[in-house]
Write a protein that holds these residues in place. Sequence first.
Motif, PDB file in Angstrom:
ATOM      1  N   ASP A   3       0.709  -1.252   0.072  1.00 12.80           N
ATOM      2  CA  ASP A   3      -0.103  -0.016   0.016  1.00 12.80           C
ATOM      3  C   ASP A   3       0.943   1.258   0.138  1.00 12.80           C
ATOM      4  N   TYR A   4       0.122   2.355  -0.147  1.00 15.47           N
ATOM      5  CA  TYR A   4       0.820   3.690  -0.206  1.00 15.47           C
ATOM      6  C   TYR A   4       2.088   3.730   0.876  1.00 15.47           C
ATOM      7  N   TYR A   5       1.920   3.603   2.226  1.00 13.08           N
ATOM      8  CA  TYR A   5       2.907   3.740   3.231  1.00 13.08           C
ATOM      9  C   TYR A   5       3.770   2.373   3.341  1.00 13.08           C
ATOM     10  N   GLY A   6       3.755   1.232   2.705  1.00 12.84           N
ATOM     11  CA  GLY A   6       4.459   0.211   2.884  1.00 12.84           C
ATOM     12  C   GLY A   6       4.071  -0.654   4.170  1.00 12.84           C
ATOM     13  N   THR A   7       2.995  -0.475   4.715  1.00  9.07           N
ATOM     14  CA  THR A   7       2.589  -1.092   6.120  1.00  9.07           C
ATOM     15  C   THR A   7       1.693  -2.122   5.467  1.00  9.07           C
ATOM     16  N   ARG A   8       0.951  -2.276   4.502  1.00 15.87           N
ATOM     17  CA  ARG A   8       0.136  -3.425   4.082  1.00 15.87           C
ATOM     18  C   ARG A   8       0.598  -4.075   2.950  1.00 15.87           C
ATOM     19  N   LEU A   9       0.311  -5.292   2.591  1.00 16.01           N
ATOM     20  CA  LEU A   9       0.722  -5.957   1.429  1.00 16.01           C
ATOM     21  C   LEU A   9      -0.694  -6.596   0.895  1.00 16.01           C
ATOM     22  N   ALA A  10      -0.816  -6.706  -0.196  1.00 14.29           N
ATOM     23  CA  ALA A  10      -2.086  -7.392  -1.006  1.00 14.29           C
ATOM     24  C   ALA A  10      -1.319  -8.104  -2.016  1.00 14.29           C
ATOM     25  N   THR A  11      -1.978  -9.741  -1.895  1.00 12.38           N
ATOM     26  CA  THR A  11      -1.708 -10.455  -2.804  1.00 12.38           C
ATOM     27  C   THR A  11      -2.694 -11.318  -3.512  1.00 12.38           C
ATOM     28  N   CYS A  12      -2.742 -11.768  -4.818  1.00 12.43           N
ATOM     29  CA  CYS A  12      -3.719 -12.296  -5.329  1.00 12.43           C
ATOM     30  C   CYS A  12      -3.115 -13.424  -6.064  1.00 12.43           C
ATOM     31  N   SER A  13      -3.777 -14.415  -6.288  1.00  6.53           N
ATOM     32  CA  SER A  13      -3.348 -15.691  -6.727  1.00  6.53           C
ATOM     33  C   SER A  13      -4.256 -16.476  -7.766  1.00  6.53           C
ATOM     34  N   SER A  14      -3.860 -17.536  -8.334  1.00  5.10           N
ATOM     35  CA  SER A  14      -4.727 -18.371  -9.183  1.00  5.10           C
ATOM     36  C   SER A  14      -5.630 -19.245  -8.139  1.00  5.10           C
ATOM     37  N   ASP A  15      -5.342 -19.450  -7.201  1.00  2.77           N
ATOM     38  CA  ASP A  15      -6.279 -19.871  -5.926  1.00  2.77           C
ATOM     39  C   ASP A  15      -7.647 -19.084  -5.733  1.00  2.77           C
ATOM     40  N   ARG A  16      -7.702 -17.960  -6.371  1.00  4.83           N
ATOM     41  CA  ARG A  16      -8.844 -17.292  -6.853  1.00  4.83           C
ATOM     42  C   ARG A  16      -8.946 -16.328  -5.603  1.00  4.83           C
ATOM     43  N   SER A  17      -8.006 -16.063  -4.423  1.00  5.67           N
ATOM     44  CA  SER A  17      -8.163 -15.161  -3.304  1.00  5.67           C
ATOM     45  C   SER A  17      -7.202 -14.273  -3.620  1.00  5.67           C
ATOM     46  N   VAL A  18      -7.776 -13.117  -2.720  1.00  2.41           N
ATOM     47  CA  VAL A  18      -7.218 -11.918  -2.666  1.00  2.41           C
ATOM     48  C   VAL A  18      -6.674 -11.866  -1.003  1.00  2.41           C
ATOM     49  N   LYS A  19      -5.401 -11.727  -1.005  1.00  2.04           N
ATOM     50  CA  LYS A  19      -5.054 -11.775   0.717  1.00  2.04           C
ATOM     51  C   LYS A  19      -4.252 -10.323   1.027  1.00  2.04           C
ATOM     52  N   ILE A  20      -4.715  -9.833   2.313  1.00  2.00           N
ATOM     53  CA  ILE A  20      -4.129  -8.683   2.831  1.00  2.00           C
ATOM     54  C   ILE A  20      -3.197  -9.122   4.124  1.00  2.00           C
ATOM     55  N   PHE A  21      -2.018  -8.614   4.235  1.00  2.00           N
ATOM     56  CA  PHE A  21      -1.131  -8.598   5.360  1.00  2.00           C
ATOM     57  C   PHE A  21      -0.791  -7.359   5.847  1.00  2.00           C
ATOM     58  N   ASP A  22      -0.636  -7.372   7.157  1.00  2.00           N
ATOM     59  CA  ASP A  22       0.093  -6.167   7.836  1.00  2.00           C
ATOM     60  C   ASP A  22       1.459  -6.501   7.859  1.00  2.00           C
ATOM     61  N   VAL A  23       2.187  -5.917   7.264  1.00  2.00           N
ATOM     62  CA  VAL A  23       3.684  -6.203   7.257  1.00  2.00           C
ATOM     63  C   VAL A  23       4.601  -5.347   8.028  1.00  2.00           C
ATOM     64  N   ARG A  24       3.863  -4.552   8.890  1.00  2.00           N
ATOM     65  CA  ARG A  24       4.913  -3.557   9.612  1.00  2.00           C
ATOM     66  C   ARG A  24       5.885  -4.272  10.403  1.00  2.00           C
ATOM     67  N   ASN A  25       7.136  -3.457  10.677  1.00  2.23           N
ATOM     68  CA  ASN A  25       8.109  -4.063  11.386  1.00  2.23           C
ATOM     69  C   ASN A  25       8.578  -5.609  11.174  1.00  2.23           C
ATOM     70  N   GLY A  26       8.477  -5.876   9.805  1.00  2.00           N
ATOM     71  CA  GLY A  26       9.060  -7.195   9.475  1.00  2.00           C
ATOM     72  C   GLY A  26       7.984  -8.170   9.956  1.00  2.00           C
ATOM     73  N   GLY A  27       6.842  -7.911  10.009  1.00  4.39           N
ATOM     74  CA  GLY A  27       5.916  -8.945  10.888  1.00  4.39           C
ATOM     75  C   GLY A  27       5.031  -9.399   9.568  1.00  4.39           C
ATOM     76  N   GLN A  28       4.105 -10.303   9.850  1.00  2.60           N
ATOM     77  CA  GLN A  28       3.014 -10.736   8.690  1.00  2.60           C
ATOM     78  C   GLN A  28       1.801 -11.288   9.320  1.00  2.60           C
ATOM     79  N   ILE A  29       0.898 -10.331   9.459  1.00  6.22           N
ATOM     80  CA  ILE A  29      -0.375 -10.670  10.172  1.00  6.22           C
ATOM     81  C   ILE A  29      -1.506 -10.675   8.861  1.00  6.22           C
ATOM     82  N   LEU A  30      -2.011 -11.818   8.845  1.00  5.99           N
ATOM     83  CA  LEU A  30      -3.255 -11.886   7.731  1.00  5.99           C
ATOM     84  C   LEU A  30      -4.424 -11.095   8.118  1.00  5.99           C
ATOM     85  N   ILE A  31      -4.856  -9.954   7.379  1.00  9.07           N
ATOM     86  CA  ILE A  31      -5.767  -9.222   7.841  1.00  9.07           C
ATOM     87  C   ILE A  31      -7.064  -9.740   7.486  1.00  9.07           C
ATOM     88  N   ALA A  32      -6.818 -10.252   5.989  1.00  5.83           N
ATOM     89  CA  ALA A  32      -8.280 -10.538   5.202  1.00  5.83           C
ATOM     90  C   ALA A  32      -7.911 -11.536   4.048  1.00  5.83           C
TER      91      ALA A  32
END
Lengths: 669, 320
Positions: B22-51
């Motif tokens: 995202d704009y600030y580098g705090t969230r990551l969105a990924t999409c895949s052939s598995d038909r899903s879109v996932k959103i992660f919180d990636v602040r401070n080197g972490g990875q929390i699945l948000i959606a």
Amino acid sequence: PSQVVPGADPSARQLCFAWGPAEVLVCETLFGRRGGYPSRGEAAPARELLRGVLTGSGVTGTGEGGPSSSCVFVVRKDQDIYIQTLRKLFNESHGIFIGLQRSEEELAGKSRKAQLVQVSKNYRSVIRACMEDMHQATISAQDPALRSQYSTQVSILSAMELIWNLCEILFVEAAAAGPLLLRLLDWVRLHVCDVDNMVQEVLSSDSPPKHELFWNVVDIFVLQGRMDEARHLLSKEASADPTSMNMYKILDDLMKKMPVLSVGNTQTLTEMELKWQHWHEECQRYLQNGTFASNSHMESICKILLGDEDAILEKKELMTTWYHFLVTRLLYSHPTVKPMELRFYAQACMDLFLGGESSPEPLDMILMAAFEFEIHQVIKECSIALSNWWFVAHLTDLLDHCKLLQSHNLYFGSNMREFLLLEYASGLFSHHSLWQLGVDYFDHCPQYGRVYLELHIERVPLTTEQKALKVLRICEQRQMQEQVRSICKIMAMKALRNNRLGSALSWSIRAKDAAFATLISDRFLKDYCERGCFSDLDLIDNLGPSMLLSDRLTFLGKYREFHRLYGEKRFSEAARLLLMLMTAHIAPCSFWMTLLTDALPLLEQKEVVFSAEQTYELMRCLEDLTAGKSEQQKFQDDDVENIKVEMLRLALARNLARVIVKEGTLEGS
Amino acid sequence: QVSVINTVDTSHEDMIHDAQMDYYGTRLATCSSDRSVKIFDVRNGGQILIADLRGHEGPVWQVAWAHPMYGNILASCSYDRKVIIWKEESGTWEKTYEYTGHDSSVNSVCWAPHDYGLILACGSSDGAISLLSYTGDGQWEVKKISNAHTIGCNAVSWAPAVVPGSLIEQPSGQKPNYIKRFASGGCDNLVKIWKEEDGQWKEEQKLEAHSDWVRDVAWAPSIGLPTSTIASCSQDGRVFIWTCDDASGNSWSPKLLHKFNDVVWHVSWSITANILAVSGGDNKVTLWKESVDGLWACISDVNKGQGGVSAVTEGQQNEQ
């Protein structure tokens, strides 16, 4: 250079790539054909086969070539800004940088030069302070990997100081023949080899002359032109061995008499050269007479004094570097060397010293470029060798202030100084707090600083209200209206999402965002309707002229004013305002019912509040409202609605009756 | 030197097609052939699945974050011909709009500069480009450019917002008259530039240089110069840099960045437009920068597997 992203499956996968604000994202993918589904942009199946061949990406089936990695790698350039212990370097050099930009340009000649030299020294002392901190960190670190990292940092800082110091001597101070050698000697003594440990060992032993390193120490003193110290040590040898007393006396004398151009010395270069020539000849005579023949150590020293290349080179291990060798050679063969002559000696010395055994390293190339007065080359080599822009950015800026850089136009027309500063400052912006330093650097880049700042500052995460205000202040100070608006809108949206209506409203006012203000005002009004009271009264009460931003906001402000007037029992004013809100169409139609209902208590006051005319107006409003409803709506309106309307009609009629009487009655009758 | 500062295990069950910060580098969105879109919180080197967003019925090709002033909004497009716009409302992510007006796979989505409002351009294999504009209250208006590219459109990219004429501040509440433009790349081997005139989208320019399908286009961010720059890459292995010097946008000239040995799929610009990243079929991502003499030099390449740090070579030769 090639950079490897670890952990990826080596089969035929491609890399998908995206820029983040401060980092990049890399993940495995297969852009081309993959199992069952055609790839992006494919439509007809026939083409699929063709594409498959073209991309060489194998064929069908999920998991062809192994399962693909489901990892996304967040990759970032190794920047020193992330090393905690270097924080001081960035912070303090920032202060020096700003001071330099603002310094007196009117000072000319000597005083300006002195000023610039001082700046250079300040930078160097910051580097040294950092080196010291890093050194401490190395000692106290538990983890060997960390210790090794710190240790590497110390070496890098040390190299930076070495280079900077040389640049200071050659470029900033631009030392002339005479002082030049003295400075270079200082430089060598300070940086090149760590003699002190050896010296300590020898001096603290019971009988220094018997110590195995004794002559090494004497030699190194001589090589570095530290005559007094050499003579002091030699005197110990003399007293221990009376047979060499004669030899010692002569050598001591020679060393004492060596002409040195010291600071404050009034003799001219020519005078110095003459003296030196005499002295050189005297040394020569003693050597040729075989005075020192019986003591190889002393003979070697005499040869060194005579600048004998081989003799000096023999002490290679002690000098450790070719530039030490260079300075020693110059000391004993050409002490009045001119700056422009350095290059010839430098190249020759490096070749001799390395002797084809080893090839020059990046540091060597940088120093060589400096000796050759190829400033651009120095900067270029440093840019390549160092992993940070800090060094080249600050050094180049200083050199630019010394008016040493011709405008070396890069493709976007900016000069080298600005280019490096832009790179450095851009790097700072990826750090959560160092970005603030970056702002000042951009400020001093006349061509692209502003636009770079605009692009970068938008990406600073507005994690707290304070941070947002800080960023805002920076933008406002620089009249960056777009960014101000953008930030305010972002904050307003955030506040709204967290249901902080007051905050959202003040941000949207600041953003001059009428649409958003309307939206929020509606929310306020909705809340009021549901709960019967306003939140954030302070804000609404003190809107002032910003009320005019949007009609809905104006209504909100005025409506609240109505409530205030009512609370203060200023009924006729309240009544007037209420009526005005409807007749001037400030109130949205959807709100009229609520307003009319608000009028009820005013209608039921003991004292008549609404005049006849006002009452007629109110009645008209009510009729407009009910007439506006379709038959169906009227049918759907529940009993409460209908009762309300009836009550209003009744109250209005009663009021009308009373007021007609009141207005019809003469005073006092 | 680079370091991997975070490895986000997305747990996608199939190939990942896009990942965007995202704009600030705090969230990551990924999409895949598995038909899903996932959103992660990636602040401070972490990875929390948000959606973990489900709604597509086919591989999802791209995701795009809208500007934060509109809230947390993400668009995704898929082989299932749909464009879905997701929004975070009170802490949860939900589908806020679904567009099904395309007859074929939608390959690319790109949000317009925030100055224009909330507008999304979508390019599809049915050859059309649709523009979805948010008009308020959960409503979206659709404008469609049919037959933008014969056979199909593979990529869309907006031009940065530039106010024409004077830079006098407009009275508050009034929108400046922006000239909206975007570029598209298609299976007709062309890059096209579209301009909005009187509320209609017209083809302004046709850029011909590629000899095979154009896979990606990227319009460079503006650094205040009067020039505009577009990068395009193609199945033909070539990457072109197009520049237009005059403000009226009339004369575009291509410069060949490099001819690669394989299909080039993706090009993108860094924030200050001084580095172009190119992803090719050769397992590498190369970074390019324009040098003093106007030639483009490869400054780095990012790859996987074996690879050492080699000496820097200034200016790779432009192979024809």
